[in-house]
Design a protein around this motif. Structure first.
Motif, PDB file in Angstrom:
ATOM      1  N   GLN A  66      23.990  20.259   9.449  1.00 29.41           N
ATOM      2  CA  GLN A  66      24.370  20.242  10.861  1.00 29.41           C
ATOM      3  C   GLN A  66      25.451  21.278  11.167  1.00 29.41           C
ATOM      4  N   ILE A  67      26.408  21.399  10.270  1.00 30.67           N
ATOM      5  CA  ILE A  67      27.483  22.388  10.456  1.00 30.67           C
ATOM      6  C   ILE A  67      26.910  23.800  10.444  1.00 30.67           C
ATOM      7  N   LYS A  68      26.003  24.074   9.521  1.00 34.60           N
ATOM      8  CA  LYS A  68      25.383  25.397   9.438  1.00 34.60           C
ATOM      9  C   LYS A  68      24.542  25.697  10.675  1.00 34.60           C
ATOM     10  N   ASN A  69      24.072  24.631  11.342  1.00 32.76           N
ATOM     11  CA  ASN A  69      23.254  24.805  12.542  1.00 32.76           C
ATOM     12  C   ASN A  69      24.072  24.754  13.830  1.00 32.76           C
ATOM     13  N   GLY A  70      25.418  24.791  13.683  1.00 31.88           N
ATOM     14  CA  GLY A  70      26.266  24.903  14.864  1.00 31.88           C
ATOM     15  C   GLY A  70      26.803  23.620  15.456  1.00 31.88           C
ATOM     16  N   PRO A  72      29.278  20.733  16.592  1.00 35.85           N
ATOM     17  CA  PRO A  72      30.633  20.990  17.115  1.00 35.85           C
ATOM     18  C   PRO A  72      31.776  20.346  16.331  1.00 35.85           C
ATOM     19  N   GLU A  74      34.992  19.891  14.031  1.00 35.42           N
ATOM     20  CA  GLU A  74      36.185  20.716  13.833  1.00 35.42           C
ATOM     21  C   GLU A  74      36.896  20.413  12.510  1.00 35.42           C
ATOM     22  N   ASP A  92      32.659  29.287   6.884  1.00 39.09           N
ATOM     23  CA  ASP A  92      32.556  28.296   7.952  1.00 39.09           C
ATOM     24  C   ASP A  92      33.804  27.431   8.095  1.00 39.09           C
ATOM     25  N   LYS A 220      35.737  26.222  11.221  1.00 35.59           N
ATOM     26  CA  LYS A 220      36.065  27.347  12.102  1.00 35.59           C
ATOM     27  C   LYS A 220      36.182  26.925  13.566  1.00 35.59           C
ATOM     28  N   LYS A 221      35.354  25.956  13.963  1.00 40.46           N
ATOM     29  CA  LYS A 221      35.386  25.511  15.362  1.00 40.46           C
ATOM     30  C   LYS A 221      36.705  24.812  15.701  1.00 40.46           C
TER      31      LYS A 221
END
Length: 251
Positions: A66-70, A72, A74, A92, A220-221
């Motif tokens: 899920q993180i690799k696919n964007g 949200p 944090e 990431d 990163k987010k």
């Protein structure tokens, strides 16, 4: 006189407004085994910092995807140390933010009192129909369970009896509901303040599987979110440590 009476009140109100202005919300991906501890920690975190913690619970491997696919998220509280290290290497995560927040303990548990003996000999009897574990491909506790079965020489014998949950929460639900007589789950799910909360259990010796080092990091987010850094700092503090240890984790 009136001005002097009002001034302290105005000052307090301005401070209150400033505090609200600096409060933020942090989106956190939390390994399913850490559900109860983070819920307890969140209350003190929000009270002490003013920041709000919004958590989603699941399997570590699924969170990676899920993180690799964007997604949200944090902050990521993983059930292992390899997945956060991989995310850090792949760019990431915020460099230098990764740390071990807990070391997990595996337990063989049954909802039935007296069903599991304190040495786990029940595994060798074969008199149970189902043994629940988390998916070893996505959940570190599931992987640890397979390592224990390998070490005991029982992997082949119990394979037809295995029931896999998508994560450690589902593995626990299989046992809690009676769909499996026993299962390998996280100690934190059935333990509080020094004792097993219900049923019967064998706490698996740590040398029977690879260490379950659980790492956290800022993604990163969350790099510019003060609540993300505040949460990481809070997890390293004494209040969080007390809660984490109360659920059977090592630090």
């Amino acid at each position: 006189m009136r001005y002097r009476l009002i001034q302290p009140l105005a000052f307090l109100l301005s401070c209150f407004s400033l505090g609200n202005a600096t409060a933020a919300e942090v989106q956190v991906a939390v390994a399913a085994n850490f559900t109860a501890p983070i819920q307890a920690i969140a209350k003190d975190f929000e009270k002490d910092t003013g920041h709000k913690l919004v958590a989603v619970y699941g399997a570590t491997g699924q969170f990676y995807t899920q993180i690799k696919n964007g997604a949200p998220f944090e902050v990521f509280l993983s059930a292992d140390d390899t997945t956060p290290a991989k995310l850090e290497k792949e760019g990431d995560a915020v460099p230098g933010s990764r740390f071990t927040y807990a070391i997990g303990t595996l337990v063989l548990w049954s909802a039935q009192d007296g069903y599991v003996d304190t040495k786990g000999e029940v595994l060798k009897t074969g008199q149970y129909k189902h043994l629940s574990i988390a998916n070893p491909k996505t959940a570190p506790y599931g992987l640890a369970a397979t390592q224990v079965l390998d070490k005991l020489g029982l992997a082949s014998a119990v394979k037809p009896k295995l029931v896999e949950g998508q994560n450690i929460t589902q593995a626990l639900q299989f046992v809690s509901s009676g769909n499996a007589e026993l299962g390998f789950v996280a100690l934190s799910q059935v333990y509080k303040d020094g004792k097993i909360t219900s049923g019967s259990a064998w706490i698996v010796p740590a040398d029977m599987h690879e260490p379950i080092k659980q790492d956290a990091l800022i993604l990163k987010k969350g790099e510019a979110n003060p609540a993300a850094q505040a949460l990481v700092d809070y997890l390293k503090g004494p209040k969080a440590a007390e809660v984490i240890k109360s659920y059977g984790y090592q630090l």
